[in-house]
Structure formats: C-alpha cells, structure tokens
Design a protein around this motif. Structure first.
Motif, PDB file in Angstrom:
ATOM      1  N   ARG A  39       0.809  -0.840   0.153  1.00 12.62           N
ATOM      2  CA  ARG A  39      -0.152   0.298  -0.117  1.00 12.62           C
ATOM      3  C   ARG A  39       1.367   1.223  -0.529  1.00 12.62           C
ATOM      4  O   ARG A  39       1.908   1.353   0.740  1.00 12.62           O
ATOM      5  N   LEU A  62      -5.054   1.318 -13.839  1.00  8.94           N
ATOM      6  CA  LEU A  62      -5.578   0.258 -13.660  1.00  8.94           C
ATOM      7  C   LEU A  62      -6.433  -0.912 -13.477  1.00  8.94           C
ATOM      8  O   LEU A  62      -7.118  -0.938 -14.681  1.00  8.94           O
ATOM      9  N   ARG A  63      -6.779  -1.335 -12.463  1.00 11.65           N
ATOM     10  CA  ARG A  63      -7.590  -2.808 -12.937  1.00 11.65           C
ATOM     11  C   ARG A  63      -7.115  -3.837 -13.845  1.00 11.65           C
ATOM     12  O   ARG A  63      -7.926  -4.425 -14.691  1.00 11.65           O
ATOM     13  N   TRP A  75      -3.108  -4.518  -9.301  1.00 15.94           N
ATOM     14  CA  TRP A  75      -4.044  -2.836  -9.087  1.00 15.94           C
ATOM     15  C   TRP A  75      -5.627  -4.007  -8.187  1.00 15.94           C
ATOM     16  O   TRP A  75      -5.657  -4.288  -8.722  1.00 15.94           O
ATOM     17  N   MET A  76      -5.158  -3.702  -6.879  1.00 14.03           N
ATOM     18  CA  MET A  76      -6.469  -3.796  -5.821  1.00 14.03           C
ATOM     19  C   MET A  76      -7.581  -2.451  -5.905  1.00 14.03           C
ATOM     20  O   MET A  76      -7.987  -2.974  -5.341  1.00 14.03           O
ATOM     21  N   SER A  77      -6.441  -1.522  -6.193  1.00 16.11           N
ATOM     22  CA  SER A  77      -6.984  -0.024  -4.860  1.00 16.11           C
ATOM     23  C   SER A  77      -6.561   0.953  -5.863  1.00 16.11           C
ATOM     24  O   SER A  77      -5.311   0.421  -5.881  1.00 16.11           O
ATOM     25  N   PRO A  78      -6.816   1.803  -5.450  1.00 16.98           N
ATOM     26  CA  PRO A  78      -5.854   3.311  -6.362  1.00 16.98           C
ATOM     27  C   PRO A  78      -4.599   3.209  -5.550  1.00 16.98           C
ATOM     28  O   PRO A  78      -4.296   4.162  -5.655  1.00 16.98           O
ATOM     29  N   ASP A  79      -4.922   2.859  -4.055  1.00 15.60           N
ATOM     30  CA  ASP A  79      -3.782   3.052  -3.090  1.00 15.60           C
ATOM     31  C   ASP A  79      -3.038   1.573  -2.856  1.00 15.60           C
ATOM     32  O   ASP A  79      -2.566   1.261  -2.156  1.00 15.60           O
ATOM     33  N   ARG A 148     -10.248  -8.164 -10.874  1.00 17.15           N
ATOM     34  CA  ARG A 148     -11.266  -7.751 -10.653  1.00 17.15           C
ATOM     35  C   ARG A 148     -11.854  -7.715  -9.407  1.00 17.15           C
ATOM     36  O   ARG A 148     -11.309  -8.908  -9.053  1.00 17.15           O
ATOM     37  N   ARG A 149     -11.955  -6.744  -8.112  1.00 13.73           N
ATOM     38  CA  ARG A 149     -12.772  -7.117  -6.888  1.00 13.73           C
ATOM     39  C   ARG A 149     -13.760  -7.325  -6.944  1.00 13.73           C
ATOM     40  O   ARG A 149     -14.571  -6.288  -7.090  1.00 13.73           O
ATOM     41  N   THR A 150     -14.644  -7.818  -6.691  1.00 13.11           N
ATOM     42  CA  THR A 150     -16.032  -8.347  -6.016  1.00 13.11           C
ATOM     43  C   THR A 150     -16.476  -9.543  -5.263  1.00 13.11           C
ATOM     44  O   THR A 150     -15.827  -9.683  -4.435  1.00 13.11           O
ATOM     45  N   ARG A 151     -17.455  -9.852  -5.499  1.00  8.11           N
ATOM     46  CA  ARG A 151     -18.127 -10.317  -4.526  1.00  8.11           C
ATOM     47  C   ARG A 151     -18.500 -11.639  -4.858  1.00  8.11           C
ATOM     48  O   ARG A 151     -18.937 -11.396  -6.152  1.00  8.11           O
TER      49      ARG A 151
ATOM     50  N   ASN B  60     -17.132  -4.015  -1.491  1.00  9.25           N
ATOM     51  CA  ASN B  60     -16.098  -5.948  -2.093  1.00  9.25           C
ATOM     52  C   ASN B  60     -15.838  -5.001  -3.678  1.00  9.25           C
ATOM     53  O   ASN B  60     -15.397  -5.921  -4.393  1.00  9.25           O
ATOM     54  N   CYS B  62     -12.874  -1.357  -4.202  1.00 13.13           N
ATOM     55  CA  CYS B  62     -11.598  -1.152  -3.628  1.00 13.13           C
ATOM     56  C   CYS B  62     -11.732  -0.335  -2.373  1.00 13.13           C
ATOM     57  O   CYS B  62     -10.389  -0.247  -2.207  1.00 13.13           O
TER      58      CYS B  62
END
Lengths: 196, 109
Positions: A39, A62-63, A75-79, A148-151, B60, B62
């Motif tokens: 991070r 991004l993604r 890539w997991m999130s903007p940071d 893609r991070r998701t559910r 779920n 970022c």
C-alpha cells in the motif's frame, strides 16, 4: 501419541490441498502462493521501484495485472497492489520491497497465509464465475490481464484472467471451503446457462 | 436494483457490491454548537421522494468511499463523485437539473 497443541507445524499447508472438481469448468485449489500486499502512493517512485524489485513487472494500470520475470503485480485499489511471488521466496522478496521503499510512506505485508487461491479453467470458466459475481464476464468486457475485486455470493473475492483465458480466484483462507463449494456448485454438469 | 459506478476504480456494478453509508453532506457544527444543531447533526435526515444524495462504499471492491446522487423513486443514478467534498460538483447538479428541473435538496439546488 498425539502431538502437543503447541508443537510447531512442520510444513506450510494450503487451505484445501488437492481439492479439484471437473464440470462445466475445471476447478482446482492452486496450492501455496506467495502474496504481498503493498500500500502506498502508486504514482511515487519508491513504490514503482518496489514493484520492479519484487516481480520484475511494471506498475499495473487501473484494474490490470502485469507479469514480470519473477512474479506478478495486480492492481487492487487506487493505493494498493498485490504482488505475487513463489511461496518460499516471500521473505527475501519482502526484504527487497522494503529496501526499495526506503523511508517512503508505504506498507508491505506478507499475506500469503491469509488467502486461498483457486484456478478456474475450461470453456465454462466465464459462466461459472458469472453465476457467482455481479460482473460482466463477456469476452469483450473481460479480457486476459484484467483483475476484478468483487463479491462471490456472500464473500469478498478477486479474480484475474491469465493469457490462456483461465481465471485465478483469491479469497480469504477462512472461507476457502465455502468458495470451493460455490465454484463446484456453479460448475455442476447440466447447470449450463449458455450466456458466454 | 441500483447500478453504481465507483469513481475511484471505475467499476460499474449493482448495489450488492457496495455498502450504503447513509445521507451525504451532513454538516457538523461547532465548536460551541447549540443543542439544536447537534441534535440535527445526529438525528435529522432527509427522506425525499425524488433527488437524494448518499454516501456509498465500494465494500467488495476497491474499498473506497464515494458520493452518489440518485432518485429514490426510479433508482436512477445521476452520478457519483469524490468523497472528499462537502458539496456536489457542478457537473452532478447540472445532470440532475437536466432530468429533474427545479429540484432542491437541503441547501442545494
């Protein structure tokens, strides 16, 4: 004689060793995988240097995920990034990452044992994940290299696509059995929807 | 079902990938706020039939917080924008005005 409760675990063991299922897609627990969460400010030089030091890969967009000589950066999130490396080398790679980060305000942690990793491959792979995740998995929308991070039903999960169009799915280790059962159920023969 | 686009990671997904975080732009007064101001900060919420502003989190995904402007009748989402603001951006207000002329919400219009 049973081992005492505080006996050291002799060898690392993945969440569901050898778990596999063949149906609409081939689902397999992918064994031990070195994973490092990084991070920090993704635009900063020390973070870019850390990614290269750990995996040989470029900073992913991004993604997206990028493949390097010795691992992968996702890539997991903007940071936040997830760095993949061989399980046995996590300690050494983490040292390299921390050396590259120096005094920069960033954090790198070994999360290998906190996660479970599955591979979902075969013709029905898109459909199996499409049944479980609110994601457009059509070949136009989701292409190799994307993450893609998701559910996945009731749990948080992430997946990315390998160049051979198979998926790698990660989730928390504590819900590995649930995740495997979900994937297995979605891939049950005769349960084809035929969307993708 | 709501379809939201996270402004932080660009993902468009339905609401089960997100977590609702209540009303947006709730202002805390103080120091030296009156009892009424503090009461309203804690309890007073809008309950509009129409244009509404909310906070959401891409729980779920970022993991980031953001703001959303939507219609409570049609579930239409007018736009999403950064969490780091105390007022909706002009572009969002313009998008709402284009579809709901004459709308008001708290002090915004």
């Amino acid at each position: 004689m049973p081992e005492p409760m505080n006996a050291p675990i002799s060898a690392p063991i993945s969440a569901l060793p050898g778990a596999r299922f063949d149906g609409l897609a081939h689902i397999e627990e992918a064994g031990l995988q070195g994973m490092i969460t990084l991070r920090g400010d993704l635009a900063s030089k020390p973070v870019k240097a850390a990614v290269t030091a750990a995996t040989g890969a470029k900073l992913p967009a991004l993604r997206q995920g990028t493949q390097g000589k010795s691992g992968m950066a996702l890539w997991m999130s903007p940071d936040e990034l997830l760095l993949l490396c061989p399980y046995g080398e996590v300690g050494a790679v983490l040292d390299k990452v921390n050396a590259a980060l120096g005094d920069a305000p960033a954090l790198a942690v070994n999360v290998s044992d906190a996660r479970a990793l599955f591979s979902v491959s075969g013709l029905g792979a898109r459909e199996v994940l499409g049944k479980l995740c609110p994601v457009d998995l059509s070949p136009e929308a989701f292409t190799p290299g994307m993450i893609r991070r998701t559910r996945m039903a009731q749990i948080a999960a992430a997946f990315w696509m390998e160049p051979d169009q198979s998926f790698r799915v990660i989730c928390f280790r504590s819900v590995a059995a649930y995740a495997f059962d979900l994937l297995k159920d979605a891939a049950r023969p005769g349960a084809s929807v035929g969307v993708y | 079902m709501l379809i939201l686009t996270c402004p932080c990671c660009g993902v468009t997904a339905e609401e089960t990938e997100f977590a609702a975080g209540g009303e947006a732009h709730v202002k805390r007064f103080g120091p030296g706020a009156s009892d009424e101001e503090f009461r309203d900060y804690i309890f007073a919420r809008e309950n509009p039939k129409g244009v509404h502003f909310e906070r959401w989190r891409h729980a779920n995904g970022c993991g980031k917080w953001f703001h959303a402007a939507r219609c409570t009748i049609t579930l239409e989402v007018f736009g999403t924008y950064s969490a780091q603001t105390t007022t909706p951006p002009k572009a969002i207000c313009a998008a709402i005005t284009a579809k709901r002329p004459g709308w008001t919400w708290r002090d915004f219009a």
